[in-house]
Design a protein around this motif. Structure first.
Motif, PDB file in Angstrom:
ATOM      1  N   GLU A 298       0.840  -1.209   0.000  1.00  0.00           N
ATOM      2  CA  GLU A 298       0.000   0.000   0.000  1.00  0.00           C
ATOM      3  C   GLU A 298       0.869   1.251   0.000  1.00  0.00           C
ATOM      4  O   GLU A 298       0.577   2.226  -0.703  1.00  0.00           O
ATOM      5  CB  GLU A 298      -0.914  -0.001   1.221  1.00  0.00           C
TER       6      GLU A 298
ATOM      7  N   GLU B 191      -4.763  -0.350  -2.442  1.00  0.00           N
ATOM      8  CA  GLU B 191      -5.586   0.624  -1.722  1.00  0.00           C
ATOM      9  C   GLU B 191      -6.400  -0.131  -0.682  1.00  0.00           C
ATOM     10  O   GLU B 191      -7.095  -1.108  -1.006  1.00  0.00           O
ATOM     11  CB  GLU B 191      -6.525   1.358  -2.676  1.00  0.00           C
TER      12      GLU B 191
ATOM     13  N   SER C 281      -4.336  -1.073  -6.949  1.00  0.00           N
ATOM     14  CA  SER C 281      -4.479   0.351  -7.209  1.00  0.00           C
ATOM     15  C   SER C 281      -3.693   0.756  -8.442  1.00  0.00           C
ATOM     16  O   SER C 281      -2.692   0.131  -8.799  1.00  0.00           O
ATOM     17  CB  SER C 281      -3.988   1.162  -6.004  1.00  0.00           C
TER      18      SER C 281
END
Length: 474
Positions: free
Chosen positions: A60, A66, A76
């Motif tokens: 992340e 995400e 993401s």
């Protein structure tokens, strides 16, 4: 690492991180898709919850995943891996505006933000259901002879109070007296231009920029000078300075927060430069703030928050963040506010009182904030899926990666003519929005705007998959 393979005890979180990374690179989980749950990863790899969480958090931090509350981790978009558009408009002398008939055709088909030229019934989102209930309660509260009276020109005091609180949370300490309710953002922009310009005046606009503004400039018989923009930072301040030195510009229309079509977010330094230029050249700055509430992250401050000399007229509405059908907007007119109130009185007279009261309640009880949080995740997913579709095309594209708004700006290879492709696409039941519509000078012929405002259902996905054939081999 195969299914069910147990990780060694050494650097176990790093091994899981690498395994997940390979899965993303090999598109085992595509852009926008959900990874296996923490519980599933613990079971499959024989790891503790803390170890799995550590690996996920490292990914992340790299922008690869995400985390969504109560939903899990999703693949993401990595903006650095997407090639950004580079086309630049040349600075040309001010000219009258002549809006294309093609734009009117797109609007007639209700497809300005869709690939599909017709309405389809479906379930209403939770936010719209809550909005309808609030409006219904406001209508039932009408008593006696309320229906015989007009609302005051500035609009419902309760709605203006809620809007001022919403703007204060975004960084501008507005008060209700600074706001006037309008019939949408287009109406607000129209009032703003009427208040600070007269026929024949020169107005600076972003290029590529919002074609709705070009329509207004045409109707008001104003001249336009186009200022180049960047898909990252918006209007080029050096170019604007050159324009202001060459021509007597009366007003400048900008969208600092997620300008259409590129979705650019103007940085603080550019905002400060814009206001300094406005003061130096006695310029009215008309801020089109309509996309700010579509932010995929934190809501950006309005340019108006930096306005110390009452030069920024802020215009916005609920049409992009809530409902196109609501037709409620607002304008903060700065030094021109009294003139705008008068123009509102003679052009619209008043807005619907019960509609304003219902929306005020919708904001006050927290339903609007809840709607925006839900919408943020939906729009991010739709944006990422759209860009994933585009990256799968066999040709080289440049695509903007907006942090808000409802569309991406796509730059196709030189020689592609999106304007010529419009009728061919229409024959196949697909509506595109060609790049030349976003300019008065006929530039951006190899560009188009693609929206992610709607869910990627079977019809829209099919239409999107037809575009390479229509645009590149038509």
């Amino acid at each position: 690492m195969g299914q069910g393979h147990r990780l060694s005890s050494e650097y176990r979180y790093q091994q899981l991180e690498q395994w997940l990374l390979r899965g993303i690179e090999e598109q085992r989980w595509r852009l926008g898709e959900r990874l296996p749950s923490i519980r599933a990863l613990c079971k499959e790899h024989g790891l503790s919850k803390a170890t799995v969480q550590h690996a996920l958090q490292r990914l992340e931090a790299q922008g690869l995943l995400e985390a969504r509350p109560k939903a899990g981790y999703f693949v993401s978009l990595q903006p650095r891996t997407v090639r950004q558009p580079q086309s630049r408009v040349s600075i040309e002398a001010p000219r009258p505006v002549n809006v294309s008939e093609l734009l009117l055709d797109i609007m007639r088909r209700s497809a300005a933000f869709d690939l599909i030229p017709e309405f389809r019934a479906g379930d209403l989102p939770a936010g719209i259901l809550a909005l309808n209930r609030s409006i219904g309660r406001a209508l039932r509260r009408q008593r006696g002879e309320d229906y015989l009276y007009y609302d005051e020109p500035a609009g419902d005091a309760g709605l203006r109070e809620q809007l001022s609180l919403h703007l204060a949370r975004r960084g501008w300490a507005a008060v209700p007296e600074q706001l006037c309710i309008t019939s949408g953002c287009q109406h607000a922009l129209f009032l703003a231009l009427q208040a600070c310009c007269k026929r024949g005046d020169v107005v600076a606009v972003e290029s590529p920029g919002f074609y709705g503004v070009l329509q207004l400039l045409e109707q008001l018989e104003l001249q336009v000078v186009e200022v180049p923009t960047s898909p990252d930072t918006g209007m080029d301040m050096a170019a604007l300075e050159e324009v202001l030195a060459r021509w007597p510009v009366r007003a400048c229309i900008v969208s600092p927060a997620f300008a259409t079509p590129s979705g650019a977010l103007m940085p603080l330094e550019s905002r400060q430069q814009l206001l300094a230029l406005a003061e130096q050249h006695d310029l009215a700055v008309i801020e089109d703030d309509i996309y700010a509430d579509t932010a995929l992250g934190a809501l950006p401050d309005p340019l108006k928050a930096l306005d110390r000399n009452e030069r920024v007229i802020l215009c916005s509405s609920f049409s992009k963040s809530l409902s196109r059908d609501l037709r409620l907007g607002w304008v903060a007119g700065a030094r021109w506010h009294q003139r705008i109130l008068h123009l509102k009185l003679v052009s619209q007279l008043a807005s619907s009182r019960y509609l304003q009261q219902g929306v005020a309640e919708f904001i006050q009880d927290g339903s609007f904030a809840t709607h925006l949080r839900r919408q943020r995740h939906e729009l991010r997913d739709r944006r990422d899926r759209l860009i994933a579709f585009l990256q799968a095309w066999s040709t080289e594209l440049r695509v903007s990666v907006p942090a808000g708004g409802l569309a991406v700006w796509v730059e196709l290879p030189e020689g592609v003519d999106t304007l010529a492709s419009y009728p061919k696409a229409l024959e196949q039941g697909v509506v595109i929005t060609p790049g030349p519509l976003f300019s008065v000078s006929g530039q951006f012929s190899n560009c188009l705007r693609l929206s992610f405002a709607h869910p990627w259902d079977e019809r829209r996905t099919r239409a999107l998959n037809q575009l390479p054939e229509l645009l590149l081999r038509g």
